[in-house]
Design an enzyme around this catalytic site. Structure first.
Site, PDB file in Angstrom:
ATOM      1  N   ASP A  24       0.789  -1.244   0.000  1.00 62.15           N
ATOM      2  CA  ASP A  24       0.000   0.000   0.000  1.00 62.15           C
ATOM      3  C   ASP A  24       0.818   1.291   0.000  1.00 62.15           C
ATOM      4  OD1 ASP A  24      -1.927  -1.934   0.202  1.00 62.15           O
ATOM      5  OD2 ASP A  24      -2.751  -1.260   2.113  1.00 62.15           O
ATOM      6  N   LYS A 129      -6.702  -4.901  -3.043  1.00 60.45           N
ATOM      7  CA  LYS A 129      -7.288  -5.601  -1.896  1.00 60.45           C
ATOM      8  C   LYS A 129      -8.315  -4.695  -1.206  1.00 60.45           C
ATOM      9  CE  LYS A 129      -3.510  -4.433   1.324  1.00 60.45           C
ATOM     10  NZ  LYS A 129      -4.288  -3.583   2.200  1.00 60.45           N
ATOM     11  N   CYS A 162      -2.178  -2.610   7.733  1.00 58.99           N
ATOM     12  CA  CYS A 162      -2.153  -3.528   6.590  1.00 58.99           C
ATOM     13  C   CYS A 162      -0.909  -4.418   6.552  1.00 58.99           C
ATOM     14  CB  CYS A 162      -2.310  -2.740   5.298  1.00 58.99           C
ATOM     15  SG  CYS A 162      -3.976  -2.056   5.134  1.00 58.99           S
TER      16      CYS A 162
HETATM   17  C1  C5J Z   1      -3.113   0.487   5.585  1.00 54.33           C
HETATM   18  C2  C5J Z   1      -4.855   1.626   6.774  1.00 54.33           C
HETATM   19  N1  C5J Z   1      -2.608   0.340   4.358  1.00 54.33           N
HETATM   20  N2  C5J Z   1      -4.035   2.071   7.722  1.00 54.33           N
HETATM   21  N3  C5J Z   1      -4.379   0.944   5.691  1.00 54.33           N
HETATM   22  O1  C5J Z   1      -2.442   0.254   6.579  1.00 54.33           O
HETATM   23  O2  C5J Z   1      -6.036   1.853   6.848  1.00 54.33           O
END
Ligand code: C5J
Length: 222
Positions: A24, A129, A162
Site C-alpha cells: 500500500d 485488496k 495492513c
Molecule cells: C493500511 C490503513 N494500508 N491504515 N491501511 O495500513 O487503513
C-alpha cells in the site's frame, strides 16, 4: 540458502522461493488529501521510508526475485466496501467521496495509485485488496502457490494495520515472513515499535524483523 541477521534469530531465505510484498505505498496513504489524511493523520511521517523501500525493491529486481505490490482499494460502486468500513468513525471524507486526488480509496483514481518513486515495473504483480490483509478476497495465495513461494519479505504502510494484518495472514498460511524494519512506517511511532516487538516476541510468533542493511549484507555474501 541466505542467512539474514534478524530478530529474534537468523532468518533463512531460500533464493527462488522468496518474494517481496510491498504493502500500500499509495498516494492515498502517503500524500496530503488522501485516505490517511481524512482519518486525521500526519501523512508526512510515511515519506521517510520511500528511499529505503526503493532500495529494497531494487535489490529484489537485481536478484531476479518476484516483487508484488498491493493497493488498498474499492471498486467504483463500493460493492466490495462493507458499510462497517465506510461508516466507521468521523473522517473528513469517507471512502468513495470526492477528494483533491479523486475519490477516496477507489480503484483507478489518481490518489489510489502507487507513488511514482515506487511504481511497479512492467510484469510485476499488483494486488488490489478491499481489506487490510492482502490475502483476504484476493488471488495472492494462489499466485504465491503457483510461483512456489514459501518465504515473504514485507515492507510498506502502515506497520500495525495492513502490514501486520498481511504478515499474520501469511504466517497462518505457513509462510516464513521477514519484515524490513526501516522499510515500514506508521502514523504512530509507538504502534510501529509495538508491532515490531510483538511480531518477534515468543520466538518469532508472527515472524522476523531486520533492517534492510542486514538483507543487503546477506545478498552480498551469497
Ligand atoms: C493500511 C490503513 N494500508 N491504515 N491501511 O495500513 O487503513
Amino acid at each position: 540458502m541466505l542467512t539474514v541477521a534478524a530478530q529474534p534469530f537468523a532468518f533463512a531465505l531460500p533464493p527462488g522461493r522468496a518474494a517481496l510484498v510491498v504493502i500500500d505505498m499509495q498516494r492515498d496513504f502517503v500524500e496530503p488529501g488522501g485516505f490517511g489524511e481524512t482519518l486525521g493523520n500526519d501523512v508526512s511521517r510515511l515519506t521517510a521510508i520511500v528511499p529505503t523501500v526503493a532500495r529494497l525493491i531494487a535489490l529484489f529486481r537485481a536478484s531476479g526475485w518476484p516483487v508484488i505490490h498491493t493497493r488498498e482499494s474499492h471498486d467504483a460502486a463500493l460493492a466490495d466496501c462493507p458499510p462497517a468500513k465506510r461508516d466507521r468513525g468521523a473522517p473528513s471524507l469517507r471512502i468513495g467521496d470526492a477528494g483533491p486526488m479523486g475519490r477516496i480509496l477507489v480503484r483507478g483514481e489518481p490518489g489510489n495509485a502507487i507513488i511514482a518513486e515506487l511504481a511497479p515495473a512492467p510484469g510485476e504483480i499488483v494486488i488490489d485488496k478491499p481489506g487490510k490483509g492482502a490475502f483476504y478476497a484476493t488471488a495472492l495465495g494462489d499466485i504465491l502457490r503457483l510461483k512456489g513461494i514459501t518465504h515473504l519479505v514485507l515492507a510498506g504502510v502502515t506497520t500495525e494495520v495492513c502490514v501486520q494484518t498481511t504478515m499474520r495472514e501469511a504466517n497462518d498460511r505457513g509462510y516464513d515472513c521477514l519484515l524490513i524494519e526501516d522499510a515500514t512506517e506508521s502514523y504512530f511511532p509507538e504502534f510501529k515499535a509495538a508491532t515490531l516487538a510483538m511480531i518477534r516476541a515468543q520466538g518469532g510468533i508472527v515472524g522476523w524483523t531486520a533492517p534492510l542493511a542486514a538483507l543487503e549484507a546477506a545478498v552480498a555474501e551469497s
